[in-house]
Enzyme design. Structure first.
Site, PDB file in Angstrom:
ATOM      1  N   ASN A   7       0.858  -1.190   0.000  1.00  0.00           N
ATOM      2  CA  ASN A   7       0.000   0.000   0.000  1.00  0.00           C
ATOM      3  C   ASN A   7       0.899   1.247   0.000  1.00  0.00           C
ATOM      4  O   ASN A   7       1.729   1.417   0.896  1.00  0.00           O
ATOM      5  CB  ASN A   7      -0.886  -0.059   1.254  1.00  0.00           C
ATOM      6  CG  ASN A   7      -1.806   1.138   1.371  1.00  0.00           C
ATOM      7  OD1 ASN A   7      -1.387   2.266   1.157  1.00  0.00           O
ATOM      8  ND2 ASN A   7      -3.054   0.898   1.733  1.00  0.00           N
ATOM      9  N   HIS A  10       0.919   6.164   1.964  1.00  0.00           N
ATOM     10  CA  HIS A  10       1.667   7.109   2.791  1.00  0.00           C
ATOM     11  C   HIS A  10       2.828   7.780   2.062  1.00  0.00           C
ATOM     12  O   HIS A  10       3.393   8.752   2.562  1.00  0.00           O
ATOM     13  CB  HIS A  10       2.077   6.460   4.118  1.00  0.00           C
ATOM     14  CG  HIS A  10       0.846   6.161   4.928  1.00  0.00           C
ATOM     15  ND1 HIS A  10      -0.033   7.155   5.302  1.00  0.00           N
ATOM     16  CD2 HIS A  10       0.306   5.002   5.336  1.00  0.00           C
ATOM     17  CE1 HIS A  10      -1.048   6.607   5.946  1.00  0.00           C
ATOM     18  NE2 HIS A  10      -0.866   5.310   5.976  1.00  0.00           N
ATOM     19  N   HIS A  43      -5.750   3.552  -1.467  1.00  0.00           N
ATOM     20  CA  HIS A  43      -7.082   3.861  -0.931  1.00  0.00           C
ATOM     21  C   HIS A  43      -7.431   5.278  -1.379  1.00  0.00           C
ATOM     22  O   HIS A  43      -6.820   6.247  -0.919  1.00  0.00           O
ATOM     23  CB  HIS A  43      -7.038   3.758   0.594  1.00  0.00           C
ATOM     24  CG  HIS A  43      -8.367   3.990   1.262  1.00  0.00           C
ATOM     25  ND1 HIS A  43      -8.537   3.842   2.612  1.00  0.00           N
ATOM     26  CD2 HIS A  43      -9.577   4.354   0.779  1.00  0.00           C
ATOM     27  CE1 HIS A  43      -9.798   4.105   2.927  1.00  0.00           C
ATOM     28  NE2 HIS A  43     -10.445   4.434   1.837  1.00  0.00           N
ATOM     29  N   ARG A  45      -9.585   8.017  -0.845  1.00  0.00           N
ATOM     30  CA  ARG A  45     -10.564   8.417   0.173  1.00  0.00           C
ATOM     31  C   ARG A  45     -11.425   9.551  -0.348  1.00  0.00           C
ATOM     32  O   ARG A  45     -11.003  10.344  -1.193  1.00  0.00           O
ATOM     33  CB  ARG A  45      -9.838   8.868   1.452  1.00  0.00           C
ATOM     34  CG  ARG A  45      -9.051   7.758   2.127  1.00  0.00           C
ATOM     35  CD  ARG A  45      -8.490   8.239   3.448  1.00  0.00           C
ATOM     36  NE  ARG A  45      -9.534   8.354   4.442  1.00  0.00           N
ATOM     37  CZ  ARG A  45      -9.758   7.462   5.412  1.00  0.00           C
ATOM     38  NH1 ARG A  45      -8.983   6.411   5.544  1.00  0.00           N
ATOM     39  NH2 ARG A  45     -10.728   7.641   6.267  1.00  0.00           N
ATOM     40  N   ARG A  49      -7.248  12.760   1.043  1.00  0.00           N
ATOM     41  CA  ARG A  49      -6.162  13.235   1.932  1.00  0.00           C
ATOM     42  C   ARG A  49      -4.791  12.729   1.491  1.00  0.00           C
ATOM     43  O   ARG A  49      -3.781  13.307   1.838  1.00  0.00           O
ATOM     44  CB  ARG A  49      -6.442  12.851   3.379  1.00  0.00           C
ATOM     45  CG  ARG A  49      -6.318  11.391   3.656  1.00  0.00           C
ATOM     46  CD  ARG A  49      -6.414  11.101   5.138  1.00  0.00           C
ATOM     47  NE  ARG A  49      -7.748  11.301   5.649  1.00  0.00           N
ATOM     48  CZ  ARG A  49      -8.206  10.688   6.745  1.00  0.00           C
ATOM     49  NH1 ARG A  49      -7.411   9.896   7.431  1.00  0.00           N
ATOM     50  NH2 ARG A  49      -9.427  10.878   7.169  1.00  0.00           N
ATOM     51  N   GLU A  70      -8.760   0.369  -2.887  1.00  0.00           N
ATOM     52  CA  GLU A  70      -9.590   0.392  -1.673  1.00  0.00           C
ATOM     53  C   GLU A  70     -10.488   1.604  -1.746  1.00  0.00           C
ATOM     54  O   GLU A  70     -10.011   2.705  -2.078  1.00  0.00           O
ATOM     55  CB  GLU A  70      -8.715   0.566  -0.433  1.00  0.00           C
ATOM     56  CG  GLU A  70      -8.150  -0.688   0.105  1.00  0.00           C
ATOM     57  CD  GLU A  70      -7.280  -0.389   1.314  1.00  0.00           C
ATOM     58  OE1 GLU A  70      -7.499   0.623   2.011  1.00  0.00           O
ATOM     59  OE2 GLU A  70      -6.366  -1.170   1.546  1.00  0.00           O
ATOM     60  N   THR A 101      -8.431   3.557   8.457  1.00  0.00           N
ATOM     61  CA  THR A 101      -9.650   2.736   8.509  1.00  0.00           C
ATOM     62  C   THR A 101      -9.728   2.046   9.878  1.00  0.00           C
ATOM     63  O   THR A 101      -8.833   1.293  10.247  1.00  0.00           O
ATOM     64  CB  THR A 101      -9.619   1.667   7.391  1.00  0.00           C
ATOM     65  OG1 THR A 101      -9.185   2.299   6.190  1.00  0.00           O
ATOM     66  CG2 THR A 101     -10.981   1.060   7.186  1.00  0.00           C
ATOM     67  N   GLU A 151     -10.945  -9.439   3.186  1.00  0.00           N
ATOM     68  CA  GLU A 151      -9.669  -9.052   3.800  1.00  0.00           C
ATOM     69  C   GLU A 151      -9.908  -8.966   5.296  1.00  0.00           C
ATOM     70  O   GLU A 151     -10.773  -8.193   5.758  1.00  0.00           O
ATOM     71  CB  GLU A 151      -9.176  -7.698   3.258  1.00  0.00           C
ATOM     72  CG  GLU A 151      -7.830  -7.341   3.900  1.00  0.00           C
ATOM     73  CD  GLU A 151      -7.221  -6.051   3.369  1.00  0.00           C
ATOM     74  OE1 GLU A 151      -7.468  -5.686   2.204  1.00  0.00           O
ATOM     75  OE2 GLU A 151      -6.495  -5.413   4.159  1.00  0.00           O
ATOM     76  N   HIS A 191      -3.741  -4.478   7.909  1.00  0.00           N
ATOM     77  CA  HIS A 191      -3.939  -3.309   8.757  1.00  0.00           C
ATOM     78  C   HIS A 191      -3.069  -3.401  10.000  1.00  0.00           C
ATOM     79  O   HIS A 191      -3.272  -4.260  10.841  1.00  0.00           O
ATOM     80  CB  HIS A 191      -5.394  -3.075   9.166  1.00  0.00           C
ATOM     81  CG  HIS A 191      -5.651  -1.615   9.396  1.00  0.00           C
ATOM     82  ND1 HIS A 191      -5.163  -0.940  10.484  1.00  0.00           N
ATOM     83  CD2 HIS A 191      -6.269  -0.695   8.637  1.00  0.00           C
ATOM     84  CE1 HIS A 191      -5.496   0.324  10.385  1.00  0.00           C
ATOM     85  NE2 HIS A 191      -6.160   0.509   9.271  1.00  0.00           N
TER      86      HIS A 191
HETATM   87  N1  PXP Z   1      -5.954  -3.011   4.387  1.00  0.00           N
HETATM   88  C1  PXP Z   1      -6.887  -2.030   4.475  1.00  0.00           C
HETATM   89  C2  PXP Z   1      -8.290  -2.357   4.109  1.00  0.00           C
HETATM   90  C3  PXP Z   1      -6.531  -0.725   4.861  1.00  0.00           C
HETATM   91  O1  PXP Z   1      -7.477   0.228   4.953  1.00  0.00           O
HETATM   92  C4  PXP Z   1      -5.186  -0.462   5.159  1.00  0.00           C
HETATM   93  C5  PXP Z   1      -4.791   0.934   5.546  1.00  0.00           C
HETATM   94  O2  PXP Z   1      -4.919   1.776   4.457  1.00  0.00           O
HETATM   95  C6  PXP Z   1      -4.257  -1.503   5.034  1.00  0.00           C
HETATM   96  C7  PXP Z   1      -4.663  -2.776   4.674  1.00  0.00           C
HETATM   97  C8  PXP Z   1      -2.796  -1.291   5.284  1.00  0.00           C
HETATM   98  O3  PXP Z   1      -2.619  -0.963   6.622  1.00  0.00           O
HETATM   99  P1  PXP Z   1      -1.198  -0.443   7.115  1.00  0.00           P
HETATM  100  O4  PXP Z   1      -0.926   0.829   6.385  1.00  0.00           O
HETATM  101  O5  PXP Z   1      -1.382  -0.279   8.572  1.00  0.00           O
HETATM  102  O6  PXP Z   1      -0.208  -1.524   6.747  1.00  0.00           O
END
Ligand code: PXP
Length: 239
Positions: A7, A10, A43, A45, A49, A70, A101, A151, A191
């Site tokens: 992901n 960030h 994601h 949003r 953001r 996402e 989330t 998931e 997550h």
């Molecule tokens: N899965 C989902 C559905 C999420 O919303 C997120 C956070 O964006 C992640 C996985 C990844 O989480 P993390 O950034 O804490 O690894």
């Protein structure tokens, strides 16, 4: 062997913090793929953001592995997903004020709405994953409304501090993964997973893929720090 989807939200968070055009999550996605990532996750949003519409459109053209989008099950997001046609849509609950989330979808309470969203995406041949807490009843409902994948939200396990609480949270993940596997659902998990918590998943064969962002981007910032500082020092010393 389980896969890893990275992901890159960030990376976009850093970019948006300054309102400039770097670091680009598209560049991060290329590097993640070169390192062997099995997929790239973003994601989009409602409040934009971090990830922007432009990122999703470019990633669709550049990602070589698979693009996982996402999003909340809103009309706006469904329209974007149908335009972009990612390889998988993961539907998540979204609250404006949350840092990230917070919980899984309540598939039972929102079954009709989610089923409609799944149908619309299936009409475009887009497979759908539902982000759920490790609760067999939610997973059975996900199967019932034709989700392809679930998931499992690993946040409670990752956040638990006491050993007993951590063990209990992990037992729920095991049960959820086995339930989903038996229902022929694809099983992803994510997550809050980090370089410590991931070790606990050894041998849990029902999980197809982990979705990890924050800890990887955080480590990238640190392991890249020496090189970044020395690159700047070289330039300054050449002044
Ligand atoms: N899965 C989902 C559905 C999420 O919303 C997120 C956070 O964006 C992640 C996985 C990844 O989480 P993390 O950034 O804490 O690894």
């Amino acid at each position: 062997m389980a896969g890893l989807s990275v992901n890159v939200d960030h990376i976009a968070t850093l970019r948006q913090a300054r309102g400039v055009n770097y670091p680009d999550p598209v560049a991060a996605a290329v590097l993640a793929e070169l390192a062997g990532a099995d997929g790239i996750v973003v994601h989009l949003r409602e409040d934009r953001r971090h990830i922007q519409d432009r990122d999703v459109h470019i990633l669709k053209q550049t990602v070589q592995s698979k693009l996982i989008l996402e999003m909340a099950a809103t009309d706006e997001m469904l329209r974007i997903a149908m335009e972009v046609e990612p390889n998988l849509v993961t539907l998540v609950p979204e609250k404006r004020a949350e840092l990230t989330t917070e919980g899984g979808l309540d598939v039972i309470s929102h079954a009709t709405h989610l089923a409609q969203a799944i149908d619309r995406l299936h009409d475009r041949n887009i497979p759908v994953s539902l982000f759920v807490d490790p609760d067999p009843a939610q997973i059975e409902q996900a199967r019932h409304i034709q989700a392809d994948v679930i998931e499992i939200h690993t946040g409670a396990f990752c956040d638990a501090i006491e050993a007993a609480e951590k063990d209990a949270a992990f037992s729920k993940i095991i049960l959820a993964a086995k339930t989903a596997y038996q229902l022929n659902l694809g099983v992803n998990a994510g997550h809050g997973l980090c370089y410590h918590s991931i070790k606990r998943f050894k041998g849990l064969k029902e999980i197809d893929e982990f979705s990890i962002g924050h800890s990887i981007v955080s480590r990238a910032a640190l392991v890249g720090m020496k090189r970044a500082v020395s690159d700047m020092l070289k330039l300054i010393r050449d002044l």
